[in-house]
Design a protein around this motif. Structure first.
Motif, short mmCIF file in Angstrom:
data_model
loop_
_atom_site.label_atom_id
_atom_site.label_comp_id
_atom_site.label_asym_id
_atom_site.label_seq_id
_atom_site.Cartn_x
_atom_site.Cartn_y
_atom_site.Cartn_z
N VAL A 145 0.81 -1.22 0.00
CA VAL A 145 0.00 0.00 0.00
C VAL A 145 0.85 1.27 0.00
O VAL A 145 0.62 2.18 -0.80
CB VAL A 145 -0.96 0.01 1.22
N VAL A 146 1.82 1.36 0.88
CA VAL A 146 2.55 2.62 1.08
C VAL A 146 3.61 2.84 0.01
O VAL A 146 3.74 3.94 -0.53
CB VAL A 146 3.18 2.66 2.48
N LEU A 201 -2.65 8.81 -11.42
CA LEU A 201 -1.96 7.75 -10.69
C LEU A 201 -2.50 7.58 -9.28
O LEU A 201 -2.64 6.45 -8.80
CB LEU A 201 -0.46 8.05 -10.65
N VAL A 202 -2.80 8.68 -8.61
CA VAL A 202 -3.38 8.57 -7.26
C VAL A 202 -4.74 7.89 -7.33
O VAL A 202 -5.10 7.08 -6.46
CB VAL A 202 -3.47 9.96 -6.61
N ALA A 203 -5.51 8.21 -8.38
CA ALA A 203 -6.81 7.55 -8.54
C ALA A 203 -6.64 6.05 -8.78
O ALA A 203 -7.37 5.22 -8.20
CB ALA A 203 -7.57 8.18 -9.71
N ILE A 204 -5.67 5.68 -9.62
CA ILE A 204 -5.40 4.26 -9.87
C ILE A 204 -4.99 3.56 -8.58
O ILE A 204 -5.45 2.45 -8.27
CB ILE A 204 -4.32 4.09 -10.95
N TRP A 205 -4.11 4.20 -7.81
CA TRP A 205 -3.66 3.63 -6.54
C TRP A 205 -4.83 3.47 -5.57
O TRP A 205 -4.97 2.42 -4.92
CB TRP A 205 -2.59 4.52 -5.93
N ALA A 206 -5.67 4.49 -5.47
CA ALA A 206 -6.79 4.44 -4.52
C ALA A 206 -7.76 3.31 -4.86
O ALA A 206 -8.26 2.61 -3.98
CB ALA A 206 -7.51 5.78 -4.49
N VAL A 207 -8.00 3.12 -6.17
CA VAL A 207 -8.95 2.09 -6.58
C VAL A 207 -8.35 0.70 -6.43
O VAL A 207 -8.99 -0.21 -5.86
CB VAL A 207 -9.40 2.33 -8.04
N ILE A 230 -6.63 0.29 -2.43
CA ILE A 230 -7.47 0.58 -1.26
C ILE A 230 -8.91 0.12 -1.47
O ILE A 230 -9.45 -0.67 -0.69
CB ILE A 230 -7.44 2.08 -0.92
N LEU A 231 -9.54 0.63 -2.53
CA LEU A 231 -10.98 0.41 -2.70
C LEU A 231 -11.32 -1.04 -3.05
O LEU A 231 -12.11 -1.68 -2.34
CB LEU A 231 -11.51 1.34 -3.78
N LEU A 232 -10.75 -1.58 -4.11
CA LEU A 232 -11.10 -2.94 -4.53
C LEU A 232 -10.76 -4.00 -3.49
O LEU A 232 -11.57 -4.90 -3.24
CB LEU A 232 -10.42 -3.26 -5.86
N PRO A 233 -9.57 -3.95 -2.84
CA PRO A 233 -9.31 -4.95 -1.79
C PRO A 233 -10.30 -4.87 -0.63
O PRO A 233 -10.50 -5.86 0.07
CB PRO A 233 -7.89 -4.59 -1.32
N ARG A 234 -10.90 -3.69 -0.43
CA ARG A 234 -11.88 -3.56 0.65
C ARG A 234 -13.28 -3.97 0.19
O ARG A 234 -14.03 -4.59 0.95
CB ARG A 234 -11.92 -2.10 1.14
N VAL A 235 -13.63 -3.67 -1.05
CA VAL A 235 -14.98 -3.94 -1.55
C VAL A 235 -15.14 -5.39 -1.97
O VAL A 235 -16.22 -5.97 -1.81
CB VAL A 235 -15.29 -2.98 -2.73
N ALA A 236 -14.08 -6.00 -2.52
CA ALA A 236 -14.19 -7.37 -3.04
C ALA A 236 -14.70 -8.36 -2.00
O ALA A 236 -15.59 -9.17 -2.31
CB ALA A 236 -12.84 -7.82 -3.61
N ALA A 281 -11.11 -10.99 -8.42
CA ALA A 281 -10.95 -9.53 -8.44
C ALA A 281 -9.50 -9.12 -8.63
O ALA A 281 -9.22 -7.97 -8.96
CB ALA A 281 -11.52 -8.92 -7.15
N GLY A 282 -8.57 -10.07 -8.42
CA GLY A 282 -7.16 -9.78 -8.67
C GLY A 282 -6.87 -9.45 -10.12
O GLY A 282 -5.85 -8.83 -10.42
N LEU A 283 -7.78 -9.84 -11.02
CA LEU A 283 -7.62 -9.46 -12.42
C LEU A 283 -7.81 -7.97 -12.62
O LEU A 283 -7.40 -7.41 -13.64
CB LEU A 283 -8.62 -10.24 -13.29
N PHE A 284 -8.46 -7.31 -11.65
CA PHE A 284 -8.67 -5.86 -11.71
C PHE A 284 -7.81 -5.11 -10.71
O PHE A 284 -7.71 -3.88 -10.78
CB PHE A 284 -10.15 -5.54 -11.46
N SER A 285 -7.21 -5.83 -9.78
CA SER A 285 -6.38 -5.20 -8.76
C SER A 285 -5.18 -6.10 -8.46
O SER A 285 -5.34 -7.14 -7.81
CB SER A 285 -7.19 -4.96 -7.47
N PRO A 286 -3.99 -5.71 -8.89
CA PRO A 286 -2.82 -6.53 -8.58
C PRO A 286 -2.53 -6.62 -7.09
O PRO A 286 -1.89 -7.58 -6.64
CB PRO A 286 -1.68 -5.83 -9.33
#
Length: 479
Positions: free
Chosen positions: A136-137, A244-250, A253-259, A357-362
């Protein structure tokens, strides 16, 4: 010196001049070092605590006086889930699933006392581990260091100037990649050094650690490629930073939490209360061993009498109460296993949705890889539950057979003053009971479980490399 090396050196010099970037990099290194030290210290403390409690539980069980075996069945025993060395790198689901179980007859208990339920809200947010820092960081730091690597050259008009001086597009991108890649390796170095330190601990497995190292290096390399790709595609550095910040946030942060929430909604789990009610209903349908007219146990009783060639249970060479306890435990355990298998299957379907969901979020794929290789994923927790249940069933059945063979039916049903003493067996029997020993999987098993996540990370890496190669060919073209 080659053009690539000159460009990389100039980019690193520019980063060093940025005080904010230097301070942020130093803080990341310190944070990673703190994560390595604190996580390793926490893992050792937890492992020692569980080993101490396990030893105390075994001593308490062995120290029981002469007793009726069925009383020992209900006395039960505690067991604790051991942690492998790689849990210091990625603690996985351990803080949420519980780490101890109370084993007793006629019940299949769940794991209890997870760290999340007995610690502050900070643990609910997530324990600081090297895996969390790198997942994350570290990508966020790389974004702030490299977002303008190519967009800045276009904004300042130096991109065409470099090309007029004979610098090729590939050389320019390669130099920027080399500079940002060196920063990424430096950021990952404390965590990788911590991984090497873990490798020196007893029980550490080289193959899973190699998979973890490849996965995290590939993940950071992916972010380096994505940062250069976005910087090559947009006209202004500001737009590159926002994208890039939007890509990182999605993705981080977002997809690992929503999935997981999506998986829970798609495959709902039956709660513990509903499961207990359903098990109680099915237990009543199995039959009542205390009811002489119950069809199942009446037939079972007749089969035991026929096997020994007698007509009354008093004439059996074994204690019928112990025999029927063996049968009852067999039936109830089979029922418990069926409900546990249903729950595990549902959780496996949930995990499959999250892994997809890993196909959308590495980040999701990397987390799956990391926990699987570290032996801290759901499969590891299920492995503990299954081994614990196998041990519980064997322990209870040993005690039931001890009642059948070590206590006579006449004494077991007697009510005179000395009957209680005659029903007891020698306390040395408790010390002969085997202790629970968790059988950890080998390195090949852990590494194989991590391969799907690694494949997704490498797939992302290949796609990003292809897109960057395409963007490089169009770099500097008029638009």
């Amino acid at each position: 010196m080659s053009a690539v090396a000159l460009i990389a050196r100039d980019e690193l010099r520019l980063m060093r001049r940025n005080r904010v970037a230097v301070i942020a990099f130093a803080l990341l290194v310190l944070l990673t070092l703190a994560a390595v030290v604190s996580s390793w210290s926490h893992q050792r403390a937890v492992a020692e605590l569980r080993a101490r409690h396990q030893h105390a539980a075994e001593q308490a069980f062995d120290a029981q006086p002469d007793r009726h075996p069925h009383r020992v069945v209900h006395y039960g025993n505690f067991i604790f889930r051991p942690l492998g060395p790689l849990a210091a790198f990625d603690s996985g689901v351990d803080a949420f699933t519980g780490n101890s179980m109370f084993l007793e007859g006629h019940r299949q208990n769940t794991a209890n006392f997870g760290d999340v339920r007995q610690s502050s809200l900070l643990v609910r947010f997530g324990q600081l581990t090297p895996a969390f820092v790198l997942q994350v960081v570290a990508p966020l730091l790389l974004i702030f260091l490299g977002f303008g690597a190519l967009a800045r050259e276009r904004e300042r008009g130096t991109l065409r100037l470099l090309m007029l001086q004979g610098v090729g597009r590939g050389q320019l991108v390669a130099g920027k990649l080399a500079a940002l890649g060196l920063v990424a390796l430096a950021a990952a170095a404390p965590a990788l050094l911590g991984l090497i330190g873990i490798a020196m601990q007893p029980g550490a497995l080289a193959l899973p650690m190699l998979v973890i190292a490849i996965g995290y290096v590939g993940y950071l390399a992916l972010w380096v490629l994505v940062i250069l790709l976005v910087s090559a595609l947009v006209r202004r550095s500001r737009d590159a930073l926002l994208a890039l910040v939007a890509i990182w946030a999605v993705t981080a942060i977002l997809l690992p939490r929503v999935a997981p929430d999506i998986a829970s909604a798609a495959v709902p789990l039956q709660n513990r209360l509903a499961t207990d009610v359903a098990i109680g209903r099915d237990l009543r349908q199995l039959g009542d061993s205390h009811n002489p007219d119950d069809p199942h146990f009446a037939a079972f009783k007749q089969s035991v009498l026929d096997r020994y060639g007698v007509t009354h249970v008093e004439d059996l060479p074994v204690n019928y109460k112990g025999v029927i306890a063996v049968e009852g435990e067999r039936l109830t355990s089979a029922l418990f296993d069926r409900y546990a298998a249903q729950s595990h299957a549902a959780q496996a379907r949930q995990n499959a949705i999250v892994d997809a969901a890993g196909l959308f979020s590495p980040a999701i794929a990397l987390r799956s890889l990391s926990m699987a290789a570290a032996g801290t994923d759901f499969a590891a927790h299920r492995r503990f539950l299954e081994q614990a249940e196998a041990y519980r069933y064997d322990l209870v059945q040993r005690l039931n057979r001890m009642q059948a063979q070590g206590v006579t039916y006449a004494d077991d049903t007697a009510t005179d003053a000395g009957a209680d003493r005659r029903k007891r067996v020698d306390a040395d029997n408790w010390q002969e009971m085997p202790d629970f020993t968790f059988v950890a999987p080998g390195g090949g098993v852990l590494a194989a479980a991590a391969l799907p996540g690694l494949a997704v990370v490498l797939l992302w890496l290949g796609v990003a490399a292809g897109l960057l190669a395409f963007a490089t060919r169009r770099l500097g073209a008029s638009r």
